[in-house]
Write a protein that holds these residues in place. Structure first.
Motif, PDB file in Angstrom:
ATOM      1  N   ARG A   1       0.817  -1.213   0.000  1.00 51.94           N
ATOM      2  CA  ARG A   1       0.000   0.000   0.000  1.00 51.94           C
ATOM      3  C   ARG A   1       0.858   1.272   0.000  1.00 51.94           C
ATOM      4  O   ARG A   1       0.349   2.368   0.203  1.00 51.94           O
ATOM      5  CB  ARG A   1      -0.942  -0.012   1.207  1.00 51.94           C
ATOM      6  N   ASN A   2       2.164   1.093  -0.179  1.00 54.37           N
ATOM      7  CA  ASN A   2       3.114   2.204  -0.206  1.00 54.37           C
ATOM      8  C   ASN A   2       3.067   3.021   1.077  1.00 54.37           C
ATOM      9  O   ASN A   2       3.275   4.245   1.071  1.00 54.37           O
ATOM     10  CB  ASN A   2       2.850   3.117  -1.414  1.00 54.37           C
ATOM     11  N   ALA A   3       2.789   2.338   2.180  1.00 54.59           N
ATOM     12  CA  ALA A   3       2.701   3.013   3.477  1.00 54.59           C
ATOM     13  C   ALA A   3       4.016   2.881   4.235  1.00 54.59           C
ATOM     14  O   ALA A   3       4.710   1.875   4.130  1.00 54.59           O
ATOM     15  CB  ALA A   3       1.577   2.411   4.310  1.00 54.59           C
ATOM     16  N   GLU A   4       4.343   3.912   4.961  1.00 49.39           N
ATOM     17  CA  GLU A   4       5.523   3.884   5.825  1.00 49.39           C
ATOM     18  C   GLU A   4       5.048   3.764   7.268  1.00 49.39           C
ATOM     19  O   GLU A   4       4.098   4.429   7.671  1.00 49.39           O
ATOM     20  CB  GLU A   4       6.340   5.154   5.646  1.00 49.39           C
ATOM     21  N   VAL A   5       5.716   2.917   8.049  1.00 48.45           N
ATOM     22  CA  VAL A   5       5.331   2.716   9.444  1.00 48.45           C
ATOM     23  C   VAL A   5       6.449   3.230  10.341  1.00 48.45           C
ATOM     24  O   VAL A   5       7.584   2.745  10.276  1.00 48.45           O
ATOM     25  CB  VAL A   5       5.053   1.232   9.746  1.00 48.45           C
ATOM     26  N   LEU A   6       6.119   4.211  11.171  1.00 48.08           N
ATOM     27  CA  LEU A   6       7.069   4.794  12.110  1.00 48.08           C
ATOM     28  C   LEU A   6       6.714   4.356  13.523  1.00 48.08           C
ATOM     29  O   LEU A   6       5.606   4.610  13.996  1.00 48.08           O
ATOM     30  CB  LEU A   6       7.034   6.323  12.024  1.00 48.08           C
ATOM     31  N   LEU A   7       7.648   3.690  14.180  1.00 47.83           N
ATOM     32  CA  LEU A   7       7.484   3.290  15.572  1.00 47.83           C
ATOM     33  C   LEU A   7       8.193   4.321  16.430  1.00 47.83           C
ATOM     34  O   LEU A   7       9.395   4.526  16.278  1.00 47.83           O
ATOM     35  CB  LEU A   7       8.079   1.904  15.811  1.00 47.83           C
ATOM     36  N   VAL A   8       7.472   4.987  17.314  1.00 48.24           N
ATOM     37  CA  VAL A   8       8.065   6.041  18.137  1.00 48.24           C
ATOM     38  C   VAL A   8       8.308   5.502  19.545  1.00 48.24           C
ATOM     39  O   VAL A   8       7.378   5.057  20.220  1.00 48.24           O
ATOM     40  CB  VAL A   8       7.150   7.289  18.190  1.00 48.24           C
ATOM     41  N   TYR A   9       9.572   5.550  19.963  1.00 49.67           N
ATOM     42  CA  TYR A   9       9.992   5.019  21.263  1.00 49.67           C
ATOM     43  C   TYR A   9      10.409   6.185  22.159  1.00 49.67           C
ATOM     44  O   TYR A   9      11.471   6.763  21.976  1.00 49.67           O
ATOM     45  CB  TYR A   9      11.156   4.044  21.049  1.00 49.67           C
ATOM     46  N   PRO A  10       9.542   6.572  23.125  1.00 47.74           N
ATOM     47  CA  PRO A  10       9.832   7.735  23.969  1.00 47.74           C
ATOM     48  C   PRO A  10      10.560   7.347  25.262  1.00 47.74           C
ATOM     49  O   PRO A  10      10.511   6.201  25.704  1.00 47.74           O
ATOM     50  CB  PRO A  10       8.430   8.263  24.292  1.00 47.74           C
ATOM     51  N   GLY A  11      11.223   8.329  25.849  1.00 45.30           N
ATOM     52  CA  GLY A  11      11.866   8.088  27.134  1.00 45.30           C
ATOM     53  C   GLY A  11      12.930   9.116  27.434  1.00 45.30           C
ATOM     54  O   GLY A  11      13.204  10.015  26.628  1.00 45.30           O
ATOM     55  N   PRO A  12      13.572   8.994  28.603  1.00 44.39           N
ATOM     56  CA  PRO A  12      14.668   9.897  28.956  1.00 44.39           C
ATOM     57  C   PRO A  12      15.799   9.790  27.932  1.00 44.39           C
ATOM     58  O   PRO A  12      16.189   8.690  27.550  1.00 44.39           O
ATOM     59  CB  PRO A  12      15.116   9.390  30.336  1.00 44.39           C
ATOM     60  N   ALA A  13      16.317  10.915  27.502  1.00 46.69           N
ATOM     61  CA  ALA A  13      17.326  10.939  26.439  1.00 46.69           C
ATOM     62  C   ALA A  13      18.567  10.124  26.783  1.00 46.69           C
ATOM     63  O   ALA A  13      19.155   9.483  25.915  1.00 46.69           O
ATOM     64  CB  ALA A  13      17.717  12.383  26.139  1.00 46.69           C
ATOM     65  N   SER A  14      18.956  10.127  28.053  1.00 51.23           N
ATOM     66  CA  SER A  14      20.212   9.500  28.457  1.00 51.23           C
ATOM     67  C   SER A  14      20.250   7.987  28.225  1.00 51.23           C
ATOM     68  O   SER A  14      21.318   7.426  28.008  1.00 51.23           O
ATOM     69  CB  SER A  14      20.497   9.787  29.936  1.00 51.23           C
ATOM     70  N   GLU A  15      19.115   7.334  28.255  1.00 47.29           N
ATOM     71  CA  GLU A  15      19.105   5.870  28.125  1.00 47.29           C
ATOM     72  C   GLU A  15      18.288   5.366  26.939  1.00 47.29           C
ATOM     73  O   GLU A  15      18.090   4.175  26.760  1.00 47.29           O
ATOM     74  CB  GLU A  15      18.546   5.238  29.407  1.00 47.29           C
TER      75      GLU A  15
END
Length: 198
Positions: A106-120
């Motif tokens: 379907r010409n779709a792009e899937v972005l998985l967003v992984y949040p958290g403290p920048a240091s780790e």
């Protein structure tokens, strides 16, 4: 969003709420509160962002506005590492990856967003994937110090929490076609549901 912008948004919201209570319009009050929270909403333009790539088909950074014209974009906001890796997130990602060829068709792009403290964040995201190579069209992005989830009004600011698990489908025009925000650890959007939206 800067603190001045936040203050302005809250001031406008209070003024609108006061006006709405005087006129007895509850619907406008709810609408105003949504704007203050800045949650994604179907029909609105998706807020632009640029995040660093952790793994997947892209490298460097990804700016949303630069890829939406290429085809639909699916954003799956995960919980990151709120003390441990989230099994519901792992299950959702596994389900999405199993359907990778359908997203690609379907010409779709899937972005998985992984949040958290920048240091780790880099170490925890690598641990989440367990050295698994994400297939096309998947890319995992890092959201250091909850910049994106806060801007999108999805910060779950409570002990041992990070972000409300959310799935967003954005069309080639940059508008949001589908959104599912879970207020719990469950209620994740399945690959089948997302593919139906595409």
């Amino acid at each position: 969003m800067t603190s001045k912008t936040n203050l302005l948004a809250i001031t406008l919201a209070v003024a609108a709420i006061s006006s709405d209570f005087c006129s007895g319009t509850a619907t406008a009050v709810e609408s105003t509160l949504k704007i203050v929270r800045s949650e994604p909403e179907v029909g609105r333009m998706a807020k632009d962002f640029e995040l660093e790539v952790a793994a997947g088909q892209r490298s460097g950074t990804v700016r949303l506005s630069e890829i939406t014209g290429e085809g639909p974009v699916v954003i799956a906001i995960l919980r990151g590492f709120p003390g441990s890796q989230c099994p519901a997130c792992a299950g959702q990602v596994a389900d999405l990856v199993r359907h990778a060829h359908y997203f690609q068709a379907r010409n779709a792009e899937v972005l998985l967003v992984y949040p958290g403290p920048a240091s780790e964040l880099k170490a925890k995201s690598k641990d989440f994937l367990e050295d698994t190579k994400l297939p096309a069209p998947f890319t995992m992005l890092l959201d250091p110090d909850y910049q994106l989830v806060s801007d999108y009004g999805l910060r779950w600011d409570a002990p041992h929490e990070t972000a409300y698990p959310t799935t967003i489908v954005i069309g080639k025009d940059g508008k949001i076609d589908f959104v599912n925000i879970s207020r719990t650890h469950r209620g994740r959007t399945t690959a089948t549901t997302i593919l139906d939206q595409l």
